[in-house]
Design an enzyme around this catalytic site. Structure first.
Site, PDB file in Angstrom:
ATOM      1  CD  GLU A 172      49.473  73.323-108.504  1.00 43.07           C
ATOM      2  OE1 GLU A 172      49.757  74.456-108.097  1.00 43.07           O
ATOM      3  OE2 GLU A 172      48.665  72.577-107.910  1.00 43.07           O
ATOM      4  CE1 TYR A 186      40.855  68.652-114.256  1.00 40.31           C
ATOM      5  CE2 TYR A 186      43.183  68.592-114.769  1.00 40.31           C
ATOM      6  CZ  TYR A 186      42.119  68.148-114.023  1.00 40.31           C
ATOM      7  OH  TYR A 186      42.303  67.204-113.058  1.00 40.31           O
TER       8      TYR A 186
END
Length: 148
Positions: free
Chosen positions: A106, A118
């Protein structure tokens, strides 16, 4: 810059805590890191060293065949210099070595720099956790990497 990735050990936690407090509005406690490093057999943490100094850290939990990234942080003095990339690469490599087939995390909806990092490593946004962050009720973007 020469960045060395190695397993986190208990003696690293004081420096990790400094980075934790500089990086997060709701930091983990010293005791939480001690538990993760010394007692939680599902937890795997690494540090990134530059010239013998801890520049960042990251970790994940193994849940069956998935890796759940719990935290990644880089000291402000080392941001934008490849330390975050080295940590993500180190976590992915460690996860592969542990037989992990997918990873999740998250990230704050407002943290576009982290989301971009990411995505560079194949994580894709797949959903949101509404009001996930307790300091300001910000949503979290749920990201998954399936191509391990």
């Amino acid at each position: 810059m020469d960045i060395k990735i190695r397993p986190m050990v208990k003696s690293d936690i004081d420096k990790v805590m400094e980075i934790e407090y500089l990086s997060f509005s709701v930091p983990w406690s010293f005791e939480s890191f001690v538990m993760e490093v010394t007692k939680n057999s599902c937890a795997h943490y690494i540090v990134a060293e530059v010239d013998g100094q801890i520049a960042g850290y990251g970790g994940f939990w193994v849940v069956v065949d998935e890796g759940h990234i719990t935290n990644i942080a880089v000291h402000p003095d080392f941001r934008g210099q490849g330390v975050g990339s080295a940590i993500v690469e180190g976590l992915i490599e460690l996860a592969k070595n542990k037989g992990i087939t997918s990873m999740t995390l998250e990230v704050r909806e407002s943290n576009l720099v982290a989301q971009s990092l990411y995505k560079k490593y194949g994580f894709k946004p797949v959903g949101k956790r509404r009001g996930y962050y307790q300091d300001n009720n910000e949503d979290a973007v749920i990201m998954w990497k399936y191509d391990m």
